[in-house]
Design a protein around this motif. Structure first.
Motif, PDB file in Angstrom:
ATOM      1  N   ILE A   1       6.877  -5.478  -7.507  1.00  0.00           N
ATOM      2  CA  ILE A   1       6.208  -4.275  -7.023  1.00  0.00           C
ATOM      3  C   ILE A   1       7.013  -2.964  -6.902  1.00  0.00           C
ATOM      4  O   ILE A   1       6.718  -1.884  -7.105  1.00  0.00           O
ATOM      5  CB  ILE A   1       5.597  -4.804  -5.520  1.00  0.00           C
ATOM      6  N   ASN A   2       8.343  -2.819  -6.516  1.00  0.00           N
ATOM      7  CA  ASN A   2       9.122  -1.914  -6.345  1.00  0.00           C
ATOM      8  C   ASN A   2       9.308  -1.282  -7.683  1.00  0.00           C
ATOM      9  O   ASN A   2       9.321  -0.167  -7.894  1.00  0.00           O
ATOM     10  CB  ASN A   2      10.499  -2.390  -5.681  1.00  0.00           C
ATOM     11  N   LYS A   3       9.845  -2.066  -8.548  1.00  0.00           N
ATOM     12  CA  LYS A   3      10.065  -1.440  -9.760  1.00  0.00           C
ATOM     13  C   LYS A   3       9.245  -1.068 -10.575  1.00  0.00           C
ATOM     14  O   LYS A   3       9.248  -0.178 -11.265  1.00  0.00           O
ATOM     15  CB  LYS A   3      10.906  -2.897 -10.760  1.00  0.00           C
ATOM     16  N   HIS A   4       7.769  -1.542 -10.630  1.00  0.00           N
ATOM     17  CA  HIS A   4       6.732  -1.103 -11.288  1.00  0.00           C
ATOM     18  C   HIS A   4       6.325   0.195 -10.558  1.00  0.00           C
ATOM     19  O   HIS A   4       5.785   1.144 -11.305  1.00  0.00           O
ATOM     20  CB  HIS A   4       5.759  -2.003 -11.450  1.00  0.00           C
ATOM     21  N   ALA A   5       6.276   0.261  -9.252  1.00  0.00           N
ATOM     22  CA  ALA A   5       5.942   1.371  -8.605  1.00  0.00           C
ATOM     23  C   ALA A   5       6.785   2.761  -8.968  1.00  0.00           C
ATOM     24  O   ALA A   5       6.513   3.713  -9.195  1.00  0.00           O
ATOM     25  CB  ALA A   5       6.050   1.490  -7.167  1.00  0.00           C
TER      26      ALA A   5
ATOM     27  N   TYR B   1      -3.434   0.234  -7.665  1.00  0.00           N
ATOM     28  CA  TYR B   1      -1.940  -0.544  -7.418  1.00  0.00           C
ATOM     29  C   TYR B   1      -1.698  -1.168  -6.099  1.00  0.00           C
ATOM     30  O   TYR B   1      -1.011  -2.416  -6.406  1.00  0.00           O
ATOM     31  CB  TYR B   1      -1.220   1.016  -7.158  1.00  0.00           C
ATOM     32  N   THR B   2      -2.411  -0.984  -5.144  1.00  0.00           N
ATOM     33  CA  THR B   2      -2.407  -1.998  -3.955  1.00  0.00           C
ATOM     34  C   THR B   2      -3.027  -3.405  -4.173  1.00  0.00           C
ATOM     35  O   THR B   2      -2.563  -4.058  -3.646  1.00  0.00           O
ATOM     36  CB  THR B   2      -3.102  -1.285  -2.697  1.00  0.00           C
ATOM     37  N   ILE B   3      -4.133  -3.048  -4.972  1.00  0.00           N
ATOM     38  CA  ILE B   3      -4.606  -4.283  -5.283  1.00  0.00           C
ATOM     39  C   ILE B   3      -3.802  -5.343  -6.100  1.00  0.00           C
ATOM     40  O   ILE B   3      -3.542  -6.556  -6.201  1.00  0.00           O
ATOM     41  CB  ILE B   3      -5.997  -4.366  -5.858  1.00  0.00           C
ATOM     42  N   TYR B   4      -3.223  -4.601  -7.307  1.00  0.00           N
ATOM     43  CA  TYR B   4      -2.231  -5.343  -8.379  1.00  0.00           C
ATOM     44  C   TYR B   4      -0.898  -5.706  -7.552  1.00  0.00           C
ATOM     45  O   TYR B   4      -0.673  -7.073  -7.711  1.00  0.00           O
ATOM     46  CB  TYR B   4      -1.753  -4.128  -9.186  1.00  0.00           C
ATOM     47  N   ALA B   5      -0.520  -4.782  -6.570  1.00  0.00           N
ATOM     48  CA  ALA B   5       0.703  -5.290  -5.674  1.00  0.00           C
ATOM     49  C   ALA B   5       0.220  -6.787  -4.828  1.00  0.00           C
ATOM     50  O   ALA B   5       1.171  -7.599  -4.574  1.00  0.00           O
ATOM     51  CB  ALA B   5       1.193  -4.424  -4.953  1.00  0.00           C
ATOM     52  N   TYR B   6      -1.070  -6.718  -4.337  1.00  0.00           N
ATOM     53  CA  TYR B   6      -1.143  -7.951  -3.544  1.00  0.00           C
ATOM     54  C   TYR B   6      -1.392  -9.191  -4.718  1.00  0.00           C
ATOM     55  O   TYR B   6      -1.126 -10.072  -3.890  1.00  0.00           O
ATOM     56  CB  TYR B   6      -2.840  -7.441  -3.078  1.00  0.00           C
TER      57      TYR B   6
ATOM     58  N   ALA C   1       0.802  -1.207  -0.022  1.00  0.00           N
ATOM     59  CA  ALA C   1      -0.017  -0.134  -0.105  1.00  0.00           C
ATOM     60  C   ALA C   1       0.759   1.180  -0.080  1.00  0.00           C
ATOM     61  O   ALA C   1       0.570   2.098  -0.740  1.00  0.00           O
ATOM     62  CB  ALA C   1      -0.911   0.140   1.356  1.00  0.00           C
ATOM     63  N   CYS C   2       1.837   1.086   0.680  1.00  0.00           N
ATOM     64  CA  CYS C   2       2.759   2.360   1.018  1.00  0.00           C
ATOM     65  C   CYS C   2       3.538   2.681  -0.494  1.00  0.00           C
ATOM     66  O   CYS C   2       3.907   3.817  -1.015  1.00  0.00           O
ATOM     67  CB  CYS C   2       3.876   2.193   1.844  1.00  0.00           C
ATOM     68  N   LEU C   3       3.852   1.812  -1.321  1.00  0.00           N
ATOM     69  CA  LEU C   3       4.535   2.056  -2.468  1.00  0.00           C
ATOM     70  C   LEU C   3       3.520   2.488  -3.617  1.00  0.00           C
ATOM     71  O   LEU C   3       4.096   3.324  -4.360  1.00  0.00           O
ATOM     72  CB  LEU C   3       5.255   0.458  -2.933  1.00  0.00           C
ATOM     73  N   GLY C   4       2.243   2.451  -3.458  1.00  0.00           N
ATOM     74  CA  GLY C   4       1.548   2.848  -4.479  1.00  0.00           C
ATOM     75  C   GLY C   4       1.235   4.553  -4.051  1.00  0.00           C
ATOM     76  O   GLY C   4       0.713   5.073  -4.849  1.00  0.00           O
ATOM     77  N   LEU C   5       1.637   4.859  -2.941  1.00  0.00           N
ATOM     78  CA  LEU C   5       1.403   6.389  -2.499  1.00  0.00           C
ATOM     79  C   LEU C   5       2.255   7.223  -3.669  1.00  0.00           C
ATOM     80  O   LEU C   5       1.693   8.241  -4.045  1.00  0.00           O
ATOM     81  CB  LEU C   5       1.846   6.633  -1.357  1.00  0.00           C
ATOM     82  N   TYR C   6       3.401   6.818  -4.088  1.00  0.00           N
ATOM     83  CA  TYR C   6       4.348   7.719  -4.751  1.00  0.00           C
ATOM     84  C   TYR C   6       3.861   7.900  -6.040  1.00  0.00           C
ATOM     85  O   TYR C   6       3.594   9.002  -6.535  1.00  0.00           O
ATOM     86  CB  TYR C   6       5.819   7.174  -4.813  1.00  0.00           C
ATOM     87  N   PRO C   7       3.456   7.054  -6.865  1.00  0.00           N
ATOM     88  CA  PRO C   7       2.758   6.828  -8.437  1.00  0.00           C
ATOM     89  C   PRO C   7       1.413   7.725  -8.034  1.00  0.00           C
ATOM     90  O   PRO C   7       1.145   8.545  -8.897  1.00  0.00           O
ATOM     91  CB  PRO C   7       2.873   5.732  -8.843  1.00  0.00           C
TER      92      PRO C   7
END
Length: 151
Positions: free
Chosen positions: A54-58, A41-46, A1-7
């Motif tokens: 997850i990191n690379k795509h974010a 993005y959070t659902i995608y990362a899940y 969830a946190c990684l989705g914040l930046y994009p």
């Protein structure tokens, strides 16, 4: 969830610049884009379940959106960052330069990121210690009271 914040924040900035200022419900659309992007993005990362991907795509998506922010700001408002500081718009200049530098660093990080080959299960139980103590080894509990007079 946190990684989705930046994009999601970068997408919010892009949406805020693209939408007209006099549009009815502008802030609702901006909020929907921000929270919707973050949720998707959070659902995608899940479902991806790969920390590397997850990191690379974010950071890749955030870098692309972040690079678009100064370009869209300059094309929509005419305040290109090389002109805005001279015109007295220092806030616009620093926002654009910050996004430009941050997105270039982010895209570089996405380019050089390599997956770690080490496969470790998060539920892996460490092996028991097989140390052998000598018979004269004293194993004691830590002393909680360090006052020498209180014995």
């Amino acid at each position: 969830a946190c990684l989705g914040l930046y994009p999601a924040i970068a997408a919010l900035f892009v949406t805020a610049k693209i939408l007209p200022l006099d549009m009815e419900g502008r802030y609702q659309v901006i909020n929907y884009v921000f929270f919707g992007f973050w949720l998707l993005y959070t659902i995608y990362a899940y479902f991806i379940k790969s920390s590397y991907r997850i990191n690379k795509h974010a950071i890749l998506v955030a870098g692309i959106f972040g690079l678009a922010i100064p370009i869209i700001n300059g094309s929509v408002t005419g305040l290109w960052f090389w002109k805005s500081l001279g015109m007295g718009y220092s806030d616009s200049f620093f926002v654009d330069i910050s996004w430009l530098v941050l997105s270039l660093i982010t895209l570089w990080a996405a380019y050089v990121a390599k997956p770690v080959n080490k496969e470790v299960s998060p539920l892996e139980i460490p092996e028991e210690r097989t140390e052998v103590f000598k018979k004269d080894t004293i194993i004691s509990k830590p002393v909680l009271n360090i006052n020498p007079k209180a014995r």
